[in-house]
Design an enzyme around this catalytic site. Sequence first.
Site, PDB file in Angstrom:
ATOM      1  N   GLU A  81       0.803  -0.912  -0.004  1.00  0.00           N
ATOM      2  CA  GLU A  81       0.129  -0.077   0.203  1.00  0.00           C
ATOM      3  C   GLU A  81       0.972   1.296  -0.052  1.00  0.00           C
ATOM      4  O   GLU A  81       0.526   2.163  -0.730  1.00  0.00           O
ATOM      5  CB  GLU A  81      -0.953  -0.052   1.131  1.00  0.00           C
TER       6      GLU A  81
ATOM      7  N   GLU B 144     -16.677  -0.726 -11.635  1.00  0.00           N
ATOM      8  CA  GLU B 144     -16.589  -1.856 -12.415  1.00  0.00           C
ATOM      9  C   GLU B 144     -17.065  -3.068 -11.706  1.00  0.00           C
ATOM     10  O   GLU B 144     -16.781  -3.459 -10.642  1.00  0.00           O
ATOM     11  CB  GLU B 144     -15.124  -2.333 -12.928  1.00  0.00           C
TER      12      GLU B 144
END
Length: 552
Positions: free
Chosen positions: A194, A317
């Site tokens: 991250e 999506e």
Amino acid sequence: MLSGGLLTLAAAATVVAADTYNVPAKANPLGEPFDGFVSYSLEFSSFPDFAGNKSHPNTFSGNLLANLARLSTTPYIRVGGNTQDYALFDASQAAALIGTVDPSRSPDYPTTITIGPAYFESYATWPGLGVRFSHGFNMGLGGNRSAGWQTLLDTVPLACRALKGKTYTWEYGNEPDLFSTSAQGPVRPPTWNESTYVEQWLNATRHIRESVRKNCHGTASPRFMAPSNAGVSNHLKATKMWPAGLNQDNDIELFSTHNYISGATSPGVTLQGTLMNHTKTMLSVDAHTKEYDAIFPGARAAGGKGSDKTPPLIFGETNSLYNQGKPGLSNSFGAALWGVDFNLYSASVGFKRVHMHQGTNYRYQAWQPVTTDLDVVGTKAPYYGSVAVAAMVRPVKKNTPVSISAIPLGSDSAEAAYAAHFHPAGRKNRDESRLARVMVINLHGYNTTVGGAGLEPVLNPPARMSRTYTFAVGGAGVKDGARVGVQRLLANGSDAITGITFDGWSYNWDLDHGKPVRLHNVTVGETVKVKGGQVSVDVPDSSAVMLSFGNC
Ligand SMILES: *[C@@H]1O[C@H](CO)[C@@H](O)[C@H](O)[C@H]1NC(C)=O
Ligand SMILES: *[C@@H]1O[C@H](CO)[C@@H](O)[C@H](O)[C@H]1NC(C)=O
Ligand SMILES: *[C@@H]1O[C@H](CO)[C@@H](O)[C@H](O)[C@H]1NC(C)=O
Ligand SMILES: *[C@@H]1O[C@H](CO)[C@@H](O)[C@H](O)[C@H]1NC(C)=O
Ligand SMILES: *[C@@H]1O[C@H](CO)[C@@H](O)[C@H](O)[C@H]1NC(C)=O
Ligand SMILES: *[C@@H]1O[C@H](CO)[C@@H](O)[C@H](O)[C@H]1NC(C)=O
Ligand SMILES: *[C@@H]1O[C@H](CO)[C@@H](O)[C@H](O)[C@H]1NC(C)=O
Ligand SMILES: *[C@@H]1O[C@H](CO)[C@@H](O)[C@H](O)[C@H]1NC(C)=O
């Protein structure tokens, strides 16, 4: 008996009474979707097929988008997906896009891609429709090799010029949580985490902002959807991206996450068990609200309209089965019914917009935009799911938004129901709620084709059962004697891949290139009456029905 329903169904149907269910009295405070709730995500490499170019605009796609705009509000188009992270720019290339398919990585889309300046023409092909877009910039290669970074430098000016006045947001990178583990080939080392993601994302988005400032005067400073993760439990997690400083520039305007119910080749996947299964749909969606709540405690309950630092939740999506869907499942009417349940459930738990993903030749696509050697141009079953959802979330009197709530049914996972309420005083008075619509989705499978393949009708299909749903609507302010409009989402069975209608309308390519055509073999104009504070409607297995109150 099907009062005034499809003639061919009425003869065979046996009716069973389901229970009586209470429709919530009040609007759900977190269920109010944004304009363009019904939206699409177009695979980056397929965008020229879907949109066409200046000399050859794809008017079929334009017709299908215009239908949804007319039924509700104009869909938003996200251009992105796995292939956005493969695309490199070649300024000297005349063709919009040149792609090479490597079947060992994916048989369905190219994994080696170059785009030329003509690619950006596709953003100009639906004038007058008011479609807003996002263009997916390449992070996969952008942070991997110099040609990838050069692509970003070269394409930001082209994108901001092509999209002037037409963007809804910006996007850098698709599914970065899979960059070091992707089945299509990793683009980051195993140390990818991250912190490195945030560092690279900030570097590039700051560059995008600077380049837009220099090259596109008058364009608002780019704001982004992020992180566009594939899921909630992959190698990188959104719950660690925020603490690592992803939104330190305070420029993330949409929290975009992706979802598929399961995979096209995952073991045990069936239409009934995986898609026509409300329990499964809820579990799949709930994983995302749980993640969002962990990052932005309390924001969802506030209706997604918190401070600038709490971006509203969207599916940037999503679709039924990853790896582009499974034939016989993702392309069936059953998948359209799944889509209605998935979208409305998402709205009811606080998703503000849902972008259904599609690409050329994909099995879960809502339409095939062009004829290829694998598939012919045409409207596909899932499109009719979009149509029904658009009708359900349509603003009342053009601009008063509705709010979607789930109507609790029994323990049967093959049915679901939703209510749409609105505030009659518009956005001001939030105390008063009125019922606009109810949608009932009967997800019990029903086959009429050989092997359930949707192609060849069986000679003597079994009787189609119909279930009577009764809703107590008195608490929601509906008066006795009121006439309630009935509109049906119908096909021969859950295995049908064509012959689908919503309220008697077909949008098939072969009838009028996707423009609405009223079919004469389907009964329309049905109504039912409110009696004793209740309204009843028969819903055949594998179909959905929308009730409209007070001409909403
Ligand atoms: C525009 O689309 C047509 C039809 O697909 C194609 O033949 C033509 O080469 C395209 N033009 C560009 C500049 O890509
Ligand atoms: C680029 O991708 C390759 C895998 O294709 C990976 O081994 C390499 O570490 C990546 N480089 C960087 C800088 O991320
Ligand atoms: C990412 O890896 C680096 C190097 O090992 C480490 O310093 C950093 O804390 C890691 N970040 C996270 C969010 O785990
Ligand atoms: C941003 O990324 C590019 C490409 O990897 C790199 O050349 C540049 O040094 C980076 N800039 C900063 C400030 O990290
Ligand atoms: C529906 O999904 C739930 C949760 O995954 C599962 O337990 C159940 O068996 C499924 N129903 C059917 C009919 O397969
Ligand atoms: C429909 O057909 C499919 C494929 O043959 C089968 O798996 C399914 O059980 C059938 N469903 C019903 C309700 O008969
Ligand atoms: C649907 O069923 C009717 C009646 O059996 C049949 O005539 C029609 O061809 C079927 N439609 C499709 C698309 O299979
Ligand atoms: C109604 O007509 C359409 C178009 O001819 C066809 O595809 C569909 O199967 C018909 N439906 C029924 C139930 O016969």
